[in-house]
Scaffold this active site. Sequence first.
Site, PDB file in Angstrom:
ATOM      1  N   LYS A 137      25.482  55.070  -8.808  1.00  0.00           N
ATOM      2  CA  LYS A 137      26.596  54.330  -9.405  1.00  0.00           C
ATOM      3  C   LYS A 137      26.091  53.325 -10.423  1.00  0.00           C
ATOM      4  CE  LYS A 137      30.294  54.976  -6.174  1.00  0.00           C
ATOM      5  NZ  LYS A 137      31.391  54.408  -5.405  1.00  0.00           N
ATOM      6  N   LYS A 163      27.493  66.993  -6.268  1.00  0.00           N
ATOM      7  CA  LYS A 163      28.638  66.980  -5.334  1.00  0.00           C
ATOM      8  C   LYS A 163      29.946  66.758  -6.094  1.00  0.00           C
ATOM      9  CE  LYS A 163      29.326  62.274  -4.328  1.00  0.00           C
ATOM     10  NZ  LYS A 163      29.760  61.163  -3.704  1.00  0.00           N
ATOM     11  N   LYS A 212      35.317  62.776  -8.642  1.00  0.00           N
ATOM     12  CA  LYS A 212      36.258  62.553  -9.748  1.00  0.00           C
ATOM     13  C   LYS A 212      35.543  62.049 -10.982  1.00  0.00           C
ATOM     14  CE  LYS A 212      38.905  59.877  -7.395  1.00  0.00           C
ATOM     15  NZ  LYS A 212      38.931  59.962  -5.943  1.00  0.00           N
TER      16      LYS A 212
END
Length: 327
Positions: A113, A194, A197
């Site tokens: 992230k 994976k 969104k």
Amino acid sequence: MKHERVFSGLQPTGRLHIGNYFGAVRQWIALQDGYDCIYCIVDYHALTTPQDPGTFAQATLDAAIDYLALGLDPRKSTIFVQSHVPEHTELAWIFNTLTPLTELARMTQFKEKAETHQKVVNAGLYTYPTLMAADILLYEGTLVPVGEDQVQHVELTRKIARWFNNRYGKTLPEPKPKLGKSMRIMSLNDPTRKMSKSHGEKAYVALSDNPNTIRRKLQRAVTATLGGNVKDPGVENLFTLLREVSADATVRDFEAAQADGSIKYAELKAQLATDLIDHLAVYRQRRKELAGKPNEVKAILENGRARASVIAKETMGKIREKIGLLR
Ligand code: TYM
């Protein structure tokens, strides 16, 4: 006998996708009959990446609607919103004082992230796992049904429980992750990553996509990126989904065709689309009904908050006493 407590949660960051469902929520539903289950909508976690204040409350309500439409039953499970129970952040602070920075720096999700959201790497994103540990341990949860990407966080939660117990005396249980058979659904447009969104519209099927969109997205799913290799991750991914939604005989037919090389991926995708659309028919119907009754959904969340609050206060009471905070 309900002896173990199940805890899990999901961020209200937009529409749920089939990775969330097959990786996590489907397990949650199955566990409701055998365990004391608590399922949370973790809005404070969602704030670690920017959310639109104009739509955030609705996104949180939508997550609750999805929980209920998928089959979480408020008569069996406690369903509530994280920010409605302030003890979560209170306990997270205490855990922050026990958790070495080096442990947080090792977290794969943080590293990923931090790369995607380079401009907004905030302290919350970094300490996210201590809040997750607080979520689970506030309810003395012992079983945590999640997808594979959350296992590292549950392992850290075990360590946090151990650090707490070592410093203050045995208080908290060490929870275990519980993985289902589809613990890792891959992105449709890049099956080496994976499903998420954040990889764009073509990467995922949202549960609330309409049947035409589901069909179109699956038709375009990438296969044979490794030049027809049987272990092609895109094909594996379609088979994982097929095993979730199709009849055993259908799965066996496609497996046989895959083994003897006669398989046509267009047929596999079409069958999968049909069975997935069917599988989600009840959900679509319930979702539509619940969307028209927001006050009923809010009342369910309020009941969940009330029950969660009782347990949270009791645990925090024990913890305050162990730590020696002035009363
Ligand atoms: P979140 O919101 O990212 O995802 C919710 C659940 O969906 C699973 N999942 C997947 N499973 C299989 N394949 C995929 N492609 C896929 N994508 C997502 C996740 O593993 C997760 O189980 N930190 C958590 C939320 C959380 C939590 C908790 C979970 C906060 N506190 C306490 C358990 C216990 C998260 O961000 O999940």
